[in-house]
Each structure stands twice: as C-alpha cells, then as structure tokens.
Design a protein around this motif. Structure first.
Motif, short mmCIF file in Angstrom:
data_model
loop_
_atom_site.label_atom_id
_atom_site.label_comp_id
_atom_site.label_asym_id
_atom_site.label_seq_id
_atom_site.Cartn_x
_atom_site.Cartn_y
_atom_site.Cartn_z
N VAL A 64 0.54 -1.39 0.27
CA VAL A 64 0.15 -0.19 -0.24
C VAL A 64 0.80 1.35 -0.15
CG1 VAL A 64 -0.15 -0.05 2.76
CG2 VAL A 64 -2.11 1.51 0.98
N ASP A 65 0.51 2.04 -0.62
CA ASP A 65 1.52 3.35 -1.10
C ASP A 65 3.13 3.26 -1.26
OD1 ASP A 65 -0.80 4.97 -1.22
OD2 ASP A 65 -1.04 5.74 0.92
N LYS A 87 -5.98 9.67 -0.99
CA LYS A 87 -6.32 7.93 -1.76
C LYS A 87 -5.08 7.73 -1.15
CE LYS A 87 -4.02 9.00 -5.92
NZ LYS A 87 -3.50 8.86 -7.42
N MET A 88 -5.61 6.33 -1.25
CA MET A 88 -4.25 5.38 -1.54
C MET A 88 -4.00 3.94 -2.21
SD MET A 88 -5.16 3.97 2.65
CE MET A 88 -3.88 3.10 3.22
N VAL A 89 -2.76 3.60 -3.02
CA VAL A 89 -2.55 2.22 -3.80
C VAL A 89 -2.68 1.46 -3.41
CG1 VAL A 89 -0.82 2.67 -6.26
CG2 VAL A 89 -2.27 4.64 -5.17
N PHE A 90 -3.24 0.43 -3.67
CA PHE A 90 -3.07 -0.54 -3.22
C PHE A 90 -2.48 -1.09 -4.33
CE2 PHE A 90 -6.27 0.36 -0.70
CZ PHE A 90 -6.16 0.05 0.64
N ARG A 91 -1.29 -2.68 -4.16
CA ARG A 91 -0.59 -2.63 -5.04
C ARG A 91 -1.64 -4.66 -4.62
NH1 ARG A 91 4.28 -3.77 -7.72
NH2 ARG A 91 4.16 -1.78 -8.57
N HIS A 99 -2.28 -5.90 -9.90
CA HIS A 99 -2.31 -4.95 -10.35
C HIS A 99 -2.64 -3.30 -9.12
CE1 HIS A 99 -4.46 -7.44 -12.97
NE2 HIS A 99 -5.18 -8.57 -12.08
N ASP A 100 -2.20 -2.96 -9.70
CA ASP A 100 -1.45 -0.96 -8.51
C ASP A 100 -3.62 -0.95 -9.03
OD1 ASP A 100 1.49 0.24 -9.41
OD2 ASP A 100 0.61 -1.60 -7.96
N VAL A 101 -4.06 -0.51 -7.47
CA VAL A 101 -5.20 0.20 -7.73
C VAL A 101 -5.77 1.03 -6.39
CG1 VAL A 101 -7.78 -1.01 -6.59
CG2 VAL A 101 -6.83 -2.96 -7.87
N PRO A 102 -6.18 2.64 -7.60
CA PRO A 102 -5.99 3.97 -6.31
C PRO A 102 -7.87 3.42 -5.28
CG PRO A 102 -6.23 4.11 -9.27
CD PRO A 102 -6.12 2.74 -8.29
#
Length: 108
Positions: A64-65, A87-91, A99-102
C-alpha cells in the motif's frame, strides 16, 4: 508476477468530499494467517470504497503506497495516517497478476 494496470473505477466511484470529524473507512476485512502472511482480503463491504474501486474477496494485498504488507498491523499502520478523501494505492495480486488499484478513502 506480471503487473497490469487496474481497470478505471466506474464514474459513480468518485469519492464524496471529506466531512469534518469523520474517520477513514475502506470497507475491508483482512486475514494475515495469524501474522504469517500473506495479507488476504477476507471480505469486502458492498458499496464501500474498496468495492467501488474493484478490490475483491481473495485478493492478496502486496503493498500500500509502496510499503510492503504482510500483516493486518502493517495495513493499520499505513491506514491510520489517512483521512477521508485521501487516496491510497494498493498493489494486489489476483489470478497470478499484480495490479495497482487506487482507492479514495471514504468516511463514516
């Protein structure tokens, strides 16, 4: 594992403006196999932020981030400094792909 971009969220997935005094909310239940990892999504709250941005039950949270995740405590440390509207970006890993999911944090 292969890295692919995540699908864009549906237009209705846009986050509402943050409300004063609200706590951050993602809508996930996580399992870390008693601290041994991996960190797996055990449940996703319908219509919660994670659901709206495409996180699914069974997804493995890798980062995450940019910070590696293995335990629920790792996730809590990353999440606790965030506020609704941020916003957090989850891998995530799903079906052998990463996948990178914002995800924009909701509030409640």
């Amino acid at each position: 594992p292969k890295l692919t971009p995540a699908p864009a969220p549906a237009p209705e997935a846009e986050a509402p403006a943050p409300a004063a005094g609200k706590r951050g909310y993602i809508g996930l239940a996580l399992d870390d196999a008693a601290g041994k990892g991996p960190l797996t999504v055990d449940d996703v709250k319908a219509q919660g932020p994670a659901d709206r941005y495409g996180i699914r039950k069974g997804d493995v949270l890798i980062k995450v981030d940019g910070e590696a995740l293995k335990t629920v405590e790792d996730f809590v440390r990353a999440f606790q400094s965030k506020a609704p509207g941020e916003k957090m970006v989850f891998r995530i890993q799903r079906d052998g792909w990463q996948h990178d999911v914002p995800v924009v944090i909701g509030g409640r």
